[in-house]
Design an enzyme around this catalytic site. Structure first.
Site, PDB file in Angstrom:
ATOM      1  N   LEU A 107       0.866  -1.183   0.000  1.00  0.00           N
ATOM      2  CA  LEU A 107       0.000   0.000   0.000  1.00  0.00           C
ATOM      3  C   LEU A 107       0.899   1.229   0.000  1.00  0.00           C
ATOM      4  O   LEU A 107       1.923   1.247   0.689  1.00  0.00           O
ATOM      5  CB  LEU A 107      -0.903   0.025   1.239  1.00  0.00           C
ATOM      6  CG  LEU A 107      -1.972  -1.062   1.344  1.00  0.00           C
ATOM      7  CD1 LEU A 107      -2.673  -0.981   2.693  1.00  0.00           C
ATOM      8  CD2 LEU A 107      -2.985  -0.959   0.214  1.00  0.00           C
ATOM      9  N   ASP A 108       0.518   2.271  -0.756  1.00  0.00           N
ATOM     10  CA  ASP A 108       1.368   3.461  -0.782  1.00  0.00           C
ATOM     11  C   ASP A 108       1.222   4.257   0.511  1.00  0.00           C
ATOM     12  O   ASP A 108       0.353   3.976   1.343  1.00  0.00           O
ATOM     13  CB  ASP A 108       1.098   4.324  -2.020  1.00  0.00           C
ATOM     14  CG  ASP A 108      -0.294   4.933  -2.045  1.00  0.00           C
ATOM     15  OD1 ASP A 108      -0.766   5.377  -0.972  1.00  0.00           O
ATOM     16  OD2 ASP A 108      -0.918   5.000  -3.116  1.00  0.00           O
ATOM     17  N   ILE A 109       2.054   5.244   0.674  1.00  0.00           N
ATOM     18  CA  ILE A 109       2.144   5.962   1.947  1.00  0.00           C
ATOM     19  C   ILE A 109       0.843   6.655   2.328  1.00  0.00           C
ATOM     20  O   ILE A 109       0.525   6.805   3.514  1.00  0.00           O
ATOM     21  CB  ILE A 109       3.317   6.980   1.895  1.00  0.00           C
ATOM     22  CG1 ILE A 109       3.595   7.552   3.298  1.00  0.00           C
ATOM     23  CG2 ILE A 109       3.028   8.093   0.889  1.00  0.00           C
ATOM     24  CD1 ILE A 109       4.866   8.377   3.375  1.00  0.00           C
TER      25      ILE A 109
END
Length: 348
Positions: A107-109
């Site tokens: 998952l991205d930040i």
């Protein structure tokens, strides 16, 4: 009992079977100091090296499977280490007694929600591979004028820079005005795919939470930063989706937490943050200035907002309408929702 070399190495999380077969064929893998060949089988009493580095020692071939469910907050990186010392998802995980933790679908930040971890590398690779079509469901808060035509387009084909893409399902679940919540289902995991799909139809995703992966839903008891072990039944459900055999209870790593106990691990950076307070100049230090205070307060509000959101079993109805997130949804002059979103038409 002997097993194929590439199968054992895949289980250790060193890559996919096909990728490891290429490494073996190129002469980069050795067993007990002798270059390995395709088709080699090994026991549990050997030492394996890759490019001269030991990747398996005697006794490591058999790793009991363990799978964790983690509620990732925004602001954490899905990586083992960050050169800038920013928080990572591994900061809140327990130590893996056997093997190492491998995340399943990063998952991205700026995305929060469900993130699965396992000690079984072969299982992780299978669950991420597009050929298995593992469903990922995201709750997306979308800003903009969402039309019926846009939703139709998103479920058929949208041209992105890395090729055509689409949602398998888009379902409206709540919100008013120009901030609407949708459940978006995908069967692949390209970088920022959910956000890019909505941007392609002129809308912007302002919040994104993964709520399900492979039929395993985010446990509503988990607050951000908390985790729990998956049960034997949940693990075998994932294994069947990945085309792997079910495991007996004795083949799954035994921990005192296999009873789905919710846990958390203290942030190792917290002591450092606390010790810096009051010991640095106010301007530009990232701790004491007004902008920093505002950011921390905003982060707390977002966490409260998400906790309420996750505890609402319908993810977007009822419980969220009373939070700060939805107070600004009703704006003067906002356009009326199309008939597509009216009650009775939400099961699209």
């Amino acid at each position: 009992m002997s097993e194929k070399l590439q199968k054992v190495l895949a289980r250790l999380g060193l890559g996919s079977r096909r990728g490891l077969e290429e490494l073996i064929a190129s002469g980069r893998v050795s067993v007990n100091g002798v270059k390995a060949s395709l088709g080699d089988r090994i026991e549990d009493d050997v030492t394996v090296t890759l490019d001269g580095k030991v990747v398996m020692r005697p006794g490591q071939a058999k790793i009991a499977c363990r799978v964790l469910m983690y509620h990732k907050p925004e602001g954490e990186l899905t990586t083992l280490k960050d050169p800038e010392d920013r928080p990572t998802v591994f900061d809140h995980l327990p130590k893996a007694e056997n093997g190492r933790w491998i995340y399943i679908g990063r998952l991205d930040i700026n995305t929060s929600g469900l993130l699965l971890f396992t000690t079984d590398g072969e299982l992780a690779n299978a669950l991420m591979h597009p050929r298995h079509g593992i469903e990922r469901i995201y709750a997306a808060r979308v800003y903009g004028d969402v039309t019926e035509e846009a939703v139709e387009k998103l479920q058929h084909e949208v041209k992105l820079e890395d090729g055509p893409a689409h949602f398998d399902k888009v379902k409206y679940v709540g919100g008013d005005g120009r901030n609407l919540w949708f459940h978006c289902t995908l069967k692949e995991g390209r970088k920022r795919e959910v956000r890019r799909l909505w941007e392609a139809v002129g809308c912007k995703v302002s919040r994104l939470i993964r709520i399900s992966y492979g039929g395993i839903a985010l446990d509503p008891r988990l607050k951000t930063g908390e985790f729990r072990d998956l049960s034997v039944k949940e693990i075998n459900r994932l294994r069947l989706l990945a085309g792997a055999d079910e495991l007996a209870e004795s083949e799954i790593e035994k921990t005192e937490d296999n009873n789905a106990k919710v846990q958390s691990v203290a942030d190792p950076r917290q002591h450092k943050r606390e010790s810096l307070k009051g010991k640095v100049p106010n301007k530009g230090n990232g701790y004491q200035n007004a902008n920093s205070f505002s950011k921390r307060r905003h982060a707390k509000e977002r966490q409260f907002d998400e906790d309420v959101f996750v505890k609402d079993q319908r993810f977007g109805r009822g419980g969220m309408k009373n939070t700060a997130t939805f107070k600004s949804a009703h704006k003067s002059g906002s356009k009326k929702r199309p008939s597509f979103f009216k009650k009775g038409n939400t099961n699209r």
